[in-house]
Design a protein around this motif. Structure first.
Motif, PDB file in Angstrom:
ATOM      1  N   ILE A 106      31.416  50.481  55.943  1.00 50.68           N
ATOM      2  CA  ILE A 106      32.858  50.690  55.811  1.00 50.68           C
ATOM      3  C   ILE A 106      33.136  51.923  54.957  1.00 50.68           C
ATOM      4  O   ILE A 106      32.556  52.101  53.890  1.00 50.68           O
ATOM      5  N   LYS A 107      34.034  52.741  55.438  1.00 48.01           N
ATOM      6  CA  LYS A 107      34.400  53.960  54.720  1.00 48.01           C
ATOM      7  C   LYS A 107      35.167  53.616  53.442  1.00 48.01           C
ATOM      8  O   LYS A 107      35.848  52.588  53.370  1.00 48.01           O
ATOM      9  N   PRO A 108      35.088  54.458  52.416  1.00 49.26           N
ATOM     10  CA  PRO A 108      35.876  54.229  51.202  1.00 49.26           C
ATOM     11  C   PRO A 108      37.353  54.068  51.537  1.00 49.26           C
ATOM     12  O   PRO A 108      37.908  54.819  52.335  1.00 49.26           O
ATOM     13  N   GLY A 109      37.969  53.060  50.934  1.00 49.56           N
ATOM     14  CA  GLY A 109      39.365  52.783  51.237  1.00 49.56           C
ATOM     15  C   GLY A 109      39.562  51.882  52.435  1.00 49.56           C
ATOM     16  O   GLY A 109      40.699  51.528  52.768  1.00 49.56           O
ATOM     17  N   GLY A 110      38.474  51.494  53.076  1.00 50.81           N
ATOM     18  CA  GLY A 110      38.554  50.579  54.209  1.00 50.81           C
ATOM     19  C   GLY A 110      38.795  49.145  53.751  1.00 50.81           C
ATOM     20  O   GLY A 110      38.917  48.864  52.553  1.00 50.81           O
ATOM     21  N   THR A 111      38.864  48.238  54.712  1.00 52.07           N
ATOM     22  CA  THR A 111      39.220  46.858  54.385  1.00 52.07           C
ATOM     23  C   THR A 111      38.356  45.840  55.102  1.00 52.07           C
ATOM     24  O   THR A 111      37.838  46.098  56.196  1.00 52.07           O
ATOM     25  N   ILE A 112      38.243  44.685  54.454  1.00 52.88           N
ATOM     26  CA  ILE A 112      37.713  43.475  55.081  1.00 52.88           C
ATOM     27  C   ILE A 112      38.778  42.409  54.906  1.00 52.88           C
ATOM     28  O   ILE A 112      39.251  42.171  53.789  1.00 52.88           O
ATOM     29  N   THR A 113      39.182  41.774  55.996  1.00 54.68           N
ATOM     30  CA  THR A 113      40.159  40.694  55.915  1.00 54.68           C
ATOM     31  C   THR A 113      39.567  39.446  56.549  1.00 54.68           C
ATOM     32  O   THR A 113      39.234  39.437  57.736  1.00 54.68           O
ATOM     33  N   LEU A 114      39.434  38.399  55.734  1.00 58.82           N
ATOM     34  CA  LEU A 114      38.846  37.136  56.175  1.00 58.82           C
ATOM     35  C   LEU A 114      39.960  36.130  56.473  1.00 58.82           C
ATOM     36  O   LEU A 114      41.137  36.416  56.281  1.00 58.82           O
ATOM     37  N   THR A 115      39.556  34.953  56.941  1.00 59.57           N
ATOM     38  CA  THR A 115      40.523  33.920  57.327  1.00 59.57           C
ATOM     39  C   THR A 115      40.161  32.594  56.694  1.00 59.57           C
ATOM     40  O   THR A 115      39.027  32.122  56.849  1.00 59.57           O
ATOM     41  N   SER A 116      41.124  31.995  55.987  1.00 59.32           N
ATOM     42  CA  SER A 116      40.884  30.663  55.429  1.00 59.32           C
ATOM     43  C   SER A 116      41.827  29.674  56.123  1.00 59.32           C
ATOM     44  O   SER A 116      41.822  29.562  57.338  1.00 59.32           O
ATOM     45  N   GLY A 117      42.650  28.969  55.378  1.00 56.31           N
ATOM     46  CA  GLY A 117      43.586  28.012  55.942  1.00 56.31           C
ATOM     47  C   GLY A 117      44.288  27.269  54.823  1.00 56.31           C
ATOM     48  O   GLY A 117      43.758  27.136  53.716  1.00 56.31           O
ATOM     49  N   PHE A 118      45.497  26.766  55.109  1.00 55.17           N
ATOM     50  CA  PHE A 118      46.322  26.220  54.023  1.00 55.17           C
ATOM     51  C   PHE A 118      45.720  24.983  53.375  1.00 55.17           C
ATOM     52  O   PHE A 118      46.053  24.639  52.239  1.00 55.17           O
ATOM     53  N   LEU A 119      44.783  24.304  54.056  1.00 54.49           N
ATOM     54  CA  LEU A 119      44.161  23.121  53.449  1.00 54.49           C
ATOM     55  C   LEU A 119      43.269  23.480  52.268  1.00 54.49           C
ATOM     56  O   LEU A 119      42.863  22.596  51.521  1.00 54.49           O
ATOM     57  N   ALA A 120      42.998  24.764  52.075  1.00 56.87           N
ATOM     58  CA  ALA A 120      42.242  25.172  50.895  1.00 56.87           C
ATOM     59  C   ALA A 120      42.943  24.750  49.617  1.00 56.87           C
ATOM     60  O   ALA A 120      42.300  24.486  48.596  1.00 56.87           O
ATOM     61  N   ARG A 121      44.291  24.690  49.673  1.00 62.28           N
ATOM     62  CA  ARG A 121      45.056  24.403  48.461  1.00 62.28           C
ATOM     63  C   ARG A 121      46.078  23.293  48.660  1.00 62.28           C
ATOM     64  O   ARG A 121      47.016  23.150  47.898  1.00 62.28           O
ATOM     65  N   ILE A 151      36.275  49.333  48.738  1.00 61.60           N
ATOM     66  CA  ILE A 151      36.712  48.556  49.896  1.00 61.60           C
ATOM     67  C   ILE A 151      37.655  47.458  49.408  1.00 61.60           C
ATOM     68  O   ILE A 151      37.385  46.804  48.401  1.00 61.60           O
ATOM     69  N   ARG A 152      38.756  47.271  50.100  1.00 58.80           N
ATOM     70  CA  ARG A 152      39.668  46.189  49.746  1.00 58.80           C
ATOM     71  C   ARG A 152      39.342  44.943  50.573  1.00 58.80           C
ATOM     72  O   ARG A 152      39.134  45.034  51.782  1.00 58.80           O
ATOM     73  N   VAL A 153      39.298  43.804  49.903  1.00 60.35           N
ATOM     74  CA  VAL A 153      38.976  42.541  50.567  1.00 60.35           C
ATOM     75  C   VAL A 153      40.113  41.556  50.328  1.00 60.35           C
ATOM     76  O   VAL A 153      40.518  41.323  49.187  1.00 60.35           O
ATOM     77  N   ASN A 154      40.623  40.975  51.401  1.00 57.29           N
ATOM     78  CA  ASN A 154      41.710  40.008  51.326  1.00 57.29           C
ATOM     79  C   ASN A 154      41.460  38.855  52.287  1.00 57.29           C
ATOM     80  O   ASN A 154      40.541  38.904  53.123  1.00 57.29           O
ATOM     81  N   VAL A 155      42.290  37.832  52.159  1.00 55.51           N
ATOM     82  CA  VAL A 155      42.193  36.653  53.014  1.00 55.51           C
ATOM     83  C   VAL A 155      43.581  36.321  53.548  1.00 55.51           C
ATOM     84  O   VAL A 155      44.551  36.305  52.783  1.00 55.51           O
TER      85      VAL A 155
END
Length: 223
Positions: A106-121, A151-155
């Protein structure tokens, strides 16, 4: 984020449901979009295959992981541990394998976006496998957001979403289930794949967002 003809995005799980909606939305922008899933021959449970896939792809800007797995329902006392472990193989360990392999490309400044679900909380008896799996993903994503800088990582954390995941239900039963759920939601509706896709695009487009869990659940967590 600025998309150019050189921007490359990869959606793992992009051949159906939410992943397909994300890939479709990204395809309206400049650059290229690759989709991969079990139906295209990529098994996210195979770490070596994941590494080889990303080695072959070369430099990439954005990774979106929407591949999911069915999780057994039932109490902690009743669900066989082997079945619980199997659910983790795709959604949790598959996501980790993808993040691990993709990070090298992944290039600098790129992203990874994962998937969870509302039952986590949200505490719902009989759903401990989904709760544990999604909570684990959200926790590890925050660590990755620190470890993989720049790299930015979010869910993205979806609520009930009307996708092919419910295709096995009889038509009337599915419609009744969705209608009942919609009435209970503060938003007055269940999610669509396009509703969820907007959340992934937000994570990609907003450079001040990293380590975040983006709830797109119709208000389920405050219900």
């Amino acid at each position: 984020m600025t998309f150019t003809s050189n921007t490359k995005s990869i959606v793992i799980g992009g051949t159906s449901g939410v992943g397909k909606a994300v890939a479709t939305a990204l395809s309206q922008r400049a650059g290229t979009v690759e989709v991969a899933s079990r139906s295209t021959g990529l098994d996210v449970k195979d770490e070596a295959a994941i590494a080889a896939y990303f080695d072959a792809q070369g430099p990439v800007d954005h990774i979106i992981f929407t591949a999911g797995s069915s999780a057994p329902g039932g109490t902690v006392a009743d669900v066989p541990i082997d079945e619980a472990k199997q659910a983790f193989e795709t959604k949790f360990w598959g996501a980790i394998a993808v993040a691990k392999a993709a990070a090298r490309h992944i290039k600098p400044g790129g992203t990874i976006t994962l998937t969870s679900g509302f039952l986590a909380r949200r505490t719902v008896p009989g759903t401990y496998v989904k709760t544990a799996m999604n909570a684990a993903l959200e926790g590890v994503a925050k660590i990755l957001a620190r470890e993989l800088v720049p790299i930015r990582v979010n869910v993205v954390s979806p609520g009930l979403t009307d996708t092919e995941a419910y295709a096995g239900m009889a038509g009337k039963a599915r419609a009744a289930m969705l209608a009942t759920a919609a009435k209970s939601m503060p938003a007055g509706k269940v999610g669509s794949a396009d509703d969820l896709a907007a959340g992934y695009l937000f994570a990609i487009d907003t450079p001040f967002v990293s380590g975040a869990v983006i709830d797109i659940d119709g208000g389920a967590l405050v219900n």
